[in-house]
Design a protein around this motif. Structure first.
Motif, short mmCIF file in Angstrom:
data_model
loop_
_atom_site.label_atom_id
_atom_site.label_comp_id
_atom_site.label_asym_id
_atom_site.label_seq_id
_atom_site.Cartn_x
_atom_site.Cartn_y
_atom_site.Cartn_z
N UNK A 405 34.07 44.62 39.80
CA UNK A 405 34.48 43.87 39.35
C UNK A 405 34.26 42.92 38.86
N UNK A 406 34.10 42.06 37.47
CA UNK A 406 34.01 41.05 37.47
C UNK A 406 34.86 39.57 37.84
N UNK A 407 36.17 40.18 37.72
CA UNK A 407 36.94 38.64 38.06
C UNK A 407 37.17 38.63 39.46
N UNK A 408 36.77 39.67 40.64
CA UNK A 408 36.35 39.35 41.86
C UNK A 408 35.62 38.59 41.92
N UNK A 409 34.55 38.84 41.19
CA UNK A 409 32.93 37.94 40.98
C UNK A 409 33.04 36.94 41.54
N UNK A 410 34.13 36.61 39.76
CA UNK A 410 33.50 35.41 39.51
C UNK A 410 34.71 34.33 40.29
N UNK A 411 35.86 35.06 40.93
CA UNK A 411 36.58 34.46 41.78
C UNK A 411 36.27 33.90 42.75
N UNK A 412 35.53 34.46 44.06
CA UNK A 412 34.39 34.44 44.80
C UNK A 412 34.07 32.93 45.05
N UNK A 413 33.01 33.06 44.14
CA UNK A 413 32.55 32.18 43.33
C UNK A 413 33.28 31.14 43.40
N UNK A 414 33.98 30.35 42.56
CA UNK A 414 35.10 30.10 42.19
C UNK A 414 35.40 29.50 43.14
N UNK A 415 36.06 30.09 43.80
CA UNK A 415 36.76 29.18 45.30
C UNK A 415 36.51 29.32 45.98
N UNK A 416 34.71 29.82 46.68
CA UNK A 416 34.15 29.20 47.44
C UNK A 416 35.15 30.15 48.74
N UNK A 417 34.76 31.71 48.34
CA UNK A 417 35.63 32.74 49.53
C UNK A 417 34.64 33.22 50.16
N UNK A 418 34.41 32.92 51.41
CA UNK A 418 33.56 33.00 52.05
C UNK A 418 33.80 34.95 52.85
N UNK A 419 34.78 36.21 52.35
CA UNK A 419 34.86 36.59 52.42
C UNK A 419 34.25 38.10 51.94
N UNK A 420 35.04 39.52 53.24
CA UNK A 420 34.01 40.52 51.79
C UNK A 420 35.66 40.80 51.21
N UNK A 421 35.04 42.28 50.93
CA UNK A 421 36.02 42.28 49.03
C UNK A 421 37.46 42.92 49.91
N UNK A 422 37.29 43.81 51.39
CA UNK A 422 37.58 44.47 52.13
C UNK A 422 39.06 43.32 52.10
N UNK A 423 38.74 41.89 52.49
CA UNK A 423 39.71 40.83 53.30
C UNK A 423 40.19 40.53 52.39
N UNK A 424 39.53 40.51 50.85
CA UNK A 424 40.04 40.19 49.59
C UNK A 424 41.43 41.37 48.72
N UNK A 425 41.45 42.57 49.16
CA UNK A 425 42.12 43.80 49.01
C UNK A 425 43.14 43.02 49.68
N UNK A 426 43.02 42.92 51.56
CA UNK A 426 43.79 42.87 52.21
C UNK A 426 44.50 41.70 52.01
N UNK A 427 44.65 40.53 50.89
CA UNK A 427 44.94 39.15 50.92
C UNK A 427 45.75 39.42 49.36
N UNK A 428 45.41 41.09 48.30
CA UNK A 428 45.91 40.32 46.88
C UNK A 428 46.88 41.09 46.74
#
Length: 807
Positions: A405-428
């Motif tokens: 998803x474009x919003x997720x890809x951009x968020x990872x880049x902008x916020x410098x998140x060193x995480x996988x999508x699975x980890x991101x899902x558990x945060x969201x």
């Protein structure tokens, strides 16, 4: 547009001459027309005293009002102008020169002075008025700019005083007033009230910082009585700080008519302490305040991370909340936060099972499950419950989010998140109304507000299509999967299904949006049908099997007998008697019954017995490899006794009456007991079963002999009976099937064992429906078995249990 006294401010707004803000300020002040404004001001600068009427609003109306003043001088009081003219040329010259000196230039402050005081007389009468007029804060200008404006006033006064003293032409009243204002202004030149500082000079960042400090100090240092009082009368720091310069008695104005000495004394003392914090913060830059805020709000960050957050806020106007949430959970010592972090891979990138966490933290598995699925500590914190999450609303409104998803890809880049999508899902899911769906080990975030999407139905349909059996390469349109999805969501859902199919299940999708499903299954009945169809003539099962193995050399079947059941499954393939030959049912000129059936048909069509030669001719038309001896043996060795032999090699049917001239021939035994006995043993030891009536002609004949021998139809000696009984008992103890029913049952049991050995699981209705149905049916009928099927089923059940399975 032409302006006159009757021109309304509404017309100015309609023509775009003034902004909505300017209109609201003038309208609130009660001004409806330009005439109303001119009646209530001496110069346009007087409008700056209106609430929220700043520099931008002033510049919008300045030119218009000055034009109106020039055109309608009669409406401006002339008294001050007359007074100014009466000062005499020398004084006017001194004032004018001083005025020109302090207003000359093109800075922001000079521009204000030129606009506020377009004539030397304006500045003169400013000095002759109240000193507070020169100390008023000019809204929209910084603290330093306001100081510069004050110093301009002071410079103007000092210049005028100096020149009057040199020229010795001072008017006593003028000189005295200027001298007094100079002294008063000098004493208060750099002083601003706390209220002025809070209202005009503090940045939004500083105000937010002080407001939070005020609320925290109130909750921790005030008594309950004083806190309740401040909640009602002093809810914000700006309500209290305006009293910071005031003595204690003045605090009674907060709540007139009430003495409340003890409470007001505590409020007074609190304000003395708080103003020291106010003074400190007022001297800091926004960057310094932001740094302090980050240290206070996010103590879990190291310097490098805090610097990133600081830069991010400056660039984007809000905090990188996913970044903060991630590092907060990683370092949180709260039990619920820690368990959630470990379970979802937030702690170290490795997800752990509930059992592993329960063992490590000395908790029950159920308790761990409740914590992971329930509300955790961070969800109650200010980090989660703040308005900054509104910046992510565009993402939170998506129907679903996945790793591309474009919003997720951009968020990872902008916020410098060193995480996988699975980890991101558990945060969201901690901050938004989403749920996590697992698709073959991959997380998909589904928005709970879009329940009408029926996402799980789409996934089930996709999985069933991908998991299907395809005897040939197959193309399935993606629209087939989306039939339950409302039209407005089909486009975005199609993108998700495309991602799942191609990236998760590795299915190729064509340019026109179809799933490409390569051949993954051999439809054996159809393949056998195709072999016979291309051959165009009957084939023996061995020949059919050879052709099948040429097509599929790696197929697991190794014996022709293994394809027999598939030959019977196809509706257009039929066996030709018991010759192990097969043909297609619509072929002409093929007799599908047995030789015995054909003999019966031939004899049924004749009123007289037929000679063996006639029967041979009729049979070899369909069975060319049959001999006369075989035909005769078939009719002579028939347990149902449907044939009768007459002398002279004539044969008929026992059900028909023939002329007396045909004499029935005496029956003869074709084989000696020893020969039949050896044939029987050889058959049983070769096939590990007893012969059956349903086998070949020779097998059926052998079965008929065994039946006659064991049921006293044949005359046997005692020694022959004992030998036959002992041999049959020996084979029975070896578990050999005695009938075709038992043999078929044993074969099925062996097929189940082979399936378990190959796939390490029981047959399922999806993978092996026929075997699954047989196993369930046989288990249910277990108690009704009275033959060897009970023994075979018991052995199969023990075998299944040895693997830990349960039927």
């Amino acid at each position: 547009m032409e302006f006159n006294l009757d021109t309304t401010i509404k017309e100015l707004l309609t023509h775009g001459i003034i902004s909505v803000r300017t209109f609201n300020c003038l309208n609130t002040a009660g001004y409806e027309t330009l005439g109303d404004i001119l009646d209530n001001i001496e110069t346009p600068v007087d409008l700056l005293k209106l609430p929220k009427f700043g520099r931008k609003s002033y510049t919008e109306v300045d030119t218009i009002l000055n034009q109106m003043i020039r055109e309608h001088k009669s409406i401006i009081p002339e008294q001050k102008e007359l007074q100014f003219a009466a000062l005499g040329n020398t004084i006017i010259k001194i004032i004018t020169e001083a005025y020109n000196e302090v207003t000359a230039g093109d800075s922001e402050v000079k521009a204000y002075l030129q606009a506020a005081y377009p004539h030397p007389s304006n500045m003169h009468f400013l000095v002759m008025g109240e000193v507070d007029n020169m100390l008023n804060v000019v809204e929209g200008y910084s603290r330093n700019e306001n100081l510069e404006i004050r110093y301009s006033y002071k410079q103007f006064i000092e210049k005028v005083l100096h020149e009057m003293e040199n020229a010795q032409v001072a008017v006593n009243s003028i000189y005295k007033e200027y001298k007094q204002k100079s002294m008063e202004l000098s004493l208060r030149m750099e002083s601003f009230t706390y209220e002025q500082i809070a209202r005009y000079f503090l940045s939004t960042i500083a105000c937010d910082y002080l407001e939070r400090a005020y609320q925290e100090q109130r909750s921790t240092t005030m008594s309950v009585r004083s806190k309740n009082f401040s909640d009602k009368y002093l809810p914000h720091f700006t309500d209290l700080i305006k009293y910071a310069d005031e003595p204690l008695p003045t605090y009674r104005n907060i709540c007139p008519g009430q003495s409340m000495v003890k409470t007001l004394t505590e409020i007074f003392q609190f304000n003395q302490r708080f103003r020291r914090e106010f003074d400190r913060v007022a001297m800091l830059s926004d960057d310094e305040i932001q740094t302090e805020s980050l240290k206070r709000d996010y103590p879990f960050l190291i310097n490098k991370q805090r610097q990133f957050v600081f830069n991010f806020i400056k660039e984007h106007g809000h905090a990188p909340l996913f970044f903060l949430l991630y590092y907060y959970l990683r370092l949180s010592e709260n039990k619920s936060d820690k368990i959630y972090s470990i379970a979802n891979g937030i702690f170290d990138g490795k997800r752990r099972s509930l059992n592993e966490i329960a063992e490590a933290m000395s908790l029950s598995r159920e308790r761990v499950r409740q914590i992971v699925c329930g509300t955790i500590e961070v969800q109650k914190s200010t980090l989660v419950n703040n308005d900054d999450w509104d910046y992510y609303n565009q993402m939170f409104e998506l129907a679903f989010i996945y790793e591309k998803t474009e919003e997720f890809v951009k968020l990872i880049e902008v916020e410098h998140l060193p995480i996988s999508f699975d980890v991101f899902a558990s945060l969201l899911v901690l901050v938004a109304d989403f749920k996590i769906e697992e698709v073959d080990g991959h997380s998909i975030l589904i928005n709970n507000k879009y329940h009408e999407l029926k996402f799980t139905d789409c996934i089930d349909t996709l999985f069933s299509i991908i998991d299907g059996k395809y005897p040939t390469d197959t193309f399935v349109p993606l629209e087939t999967i989306l039939f339950t999805v409302p039209n407005q969501y089909k486009s975005s859902t199609k993108e998700l299904i495309t991602h799942i199919a191609s990236d998760i299940f590795k299915v190729h999708i064509t340019e026109d949006g179809r799933l490409f499903l390569p051949q993954n299954y051999i439809d054996i009945p159809e393949e056998l049908y195709d072999i016979l169809s291309k051959k165009g003539e009957p084939m023996h099962v061995e020949d059919i099997f050879k052709e099948f193995k040429m097509r599929y050399p790696d197929h697991k079947y190794s014996d022709a007998s293994q394809i027999k059941s598939f030959l019977y499954k196809h509706k257009h393939i039929k066996a030709i008697g018991k010759t192990s030959c097969y043909a297609l049912d619509y072929w002409e000129g093929i007799y599908f019954g047995s030789i015995r059936d054909l003999l019966i048909d031939l004899l049924e069509g004749s009123s007289l017995p037929l000679h063996i030669d006639n029967l041979y001719d009729g049979v070899t038309e369909h069975y060319p490899n049959t001999t006369k001896a075989s035909i005769a043996a078939t009719m002579e060795d028939e347990d149902l006794q449907r044939f009768v032999e007459f002398e002279g090699n004539y044969f008929g049917l026992t059900s028909k009456d023939y002329p007396a001239e045909y004499v029935v021939a005496s029956s003869v035994q074709r084989y000696r007991f020893e020969v039949r006995f050896e044939m029987l043993k050889k058959f049983i030891e070769m096939y590990h079963r007893f012969p059956s009536y349903n086998g070949s002609e020779e097998e059926a004949s052998l079965m008929r002999w065994l039946y006659n021998a064991t049921n006293d139809v044949l005359v046997l000696t005692e020694e022959q009976k004992l030998l036959l009984d002992a041999t049959m008992k020996q084979y029975d103890e070896l578990g050999y099937p005695r009938s075709a029913t038992e043999y078929e049952f044993l074969t099925k049991c062996l097929d189940v064992k082979d399936y378990i050995r190959q796939y390490h699981t029981l047959p399922t209705n999806k993978e092996a429906p026929e075997l699954y149905a047989w196993l369930r049916r046989s288990r249910d009928n277990y108690d009704s078995f009275t033959d060897k099927r009970r023994q075979y089923m018991t052995d199969l059940l023990n075998y299944v249990l040895s693997f830990g399975f349960c039927i």
